[in-house]
Design an enzyme around this catalytic site. Sequence first.
Site, short mmCIF file in Angstrom:
data_model
loop_
_atom_site.label_atom_id
_atom_site.label_comp_id
_atom_site.label_asym_id
_atom_site.label_seq_id
_atom_site.Cartn_x
_atom_site.Cartn_y
_atom_site.Cartn_z
N HIS A 57 -43.90 -7.29 14.47
CA HIS A 57 -42.83 -7.51 15.44
C HIS A 57 -43.19 -8.66 16.38
CE1 HIS A 57 -40.64 -6.24 19.26
NE2 HIS A 57 -39.65 -6.35 18.37
N GLU A 59 -41.40 -10.41 11.82
CA GLU A 59 -40.10 -10.41 12.48
C GLU A 59 -40.10 -11.44 13.59
OE1 GLU A 59 -37.35 -9.21 15.81
OE2 GLU A 59 -39.53 -9.39 15.79
N ASP A 99 -37.28 -13.42 16.59
CA ASP A 99 -35.96 -13.64 17.16
C ASP A 99 -35.71 -15.14 17.16
OD1 ASP A 99 -35.51 -10.82 18.28
OD2 ASP A 99 -37.42 -11.38 19.18
N HIS A 142 -37.35 -14.60 22.16
CA HIS A 142 -36.54 -13.40 22.33
C HIS A 142 -35.55 -13.51 23.49
CE1 HIS A 142 -35.64 -9.41 24.08
NE2 HIS A 142 -35.59 -9.00 22.83
N GLU A 189 -34.07 -12.13 13.47
CA GLU A 189 -33.04 -11.52 14.32
C GLU A 189 -32.30 -12.58 15.11
OE1 GLU A 189 -32.47 -8.48 18.11
OE2 GLU A 189 -34.33 -8.38 16.94
#
Length: 253
Positions: A11, A38, A40, A53, A113
């Site tokens: 993450h 992962e 963003d 993020h 994301e």
Amino acid sequence: MIGRAPCIVAHRGASGDHAEHTMTAFEAAVAAGADAIECDVRLTRDQHLVCLHDRTVERTSDGTGAVSELDLADLRAMDFGSWKAGVPATVVTLDELIELTTGGPRRVQLFVETKHPVRFGALVEQKLVATLHRHGLADPGASDHPVTVISFSASAVWRIGRNAPQIPTVLLGEASHLLGGGAATAVRAHGIGPSITSLRERPDTVAKARAAGRSTYCWTVDSETDFAMCCGLGVDQIATNHPARARAWLATG
């Protein structure tokens, strides 16, 4: 007891030990044996996709301002690493992260994301799809696709499905919203992404998703107890800030 091993997703990289979304965190995740990373993504003013993020840069850098109101050169001048471990680090573009995950001896998947609501709206997904095509990661003939797009925005998931139906998608959110309201069905998401808190409350979510033909992505799992629960339920992808620990738990589970 662990059946089929889940995909361990780092993450924001190995963000438990390193500044999130920095190349150090991403490289540490690969070294720790993470199956996937992962990140963003947000668009800069000059329309570069960067791995960040927050809407603004204050929390994770020594700079100020909204990402959408800054050029890439502005972000390059900021330190995104010292706040966490005292080690300076520059912003990472999605192109640079893709080069890391595709250029090494071991394949590492990406979960990207897209953040919403944002100033640029649907342009975020358009730029993302174009970037994946440029790197050869949006091939409609590919199996076991190397990139999955995830989002809390049903509209964002729908846009990916419309423009690049071959790219897997995950709709993030609480279990009651994802299953009870049929949101994932409405946007044709390939998977659902409940939080670990939601999954503790509704462990039947995984079985219901599987019955509907969808995968399950759970975030953010940082305790051994929660990790074991996810494995026991058959969660397909487990996002964690500590990929090295997750790999060790999996080895002894």
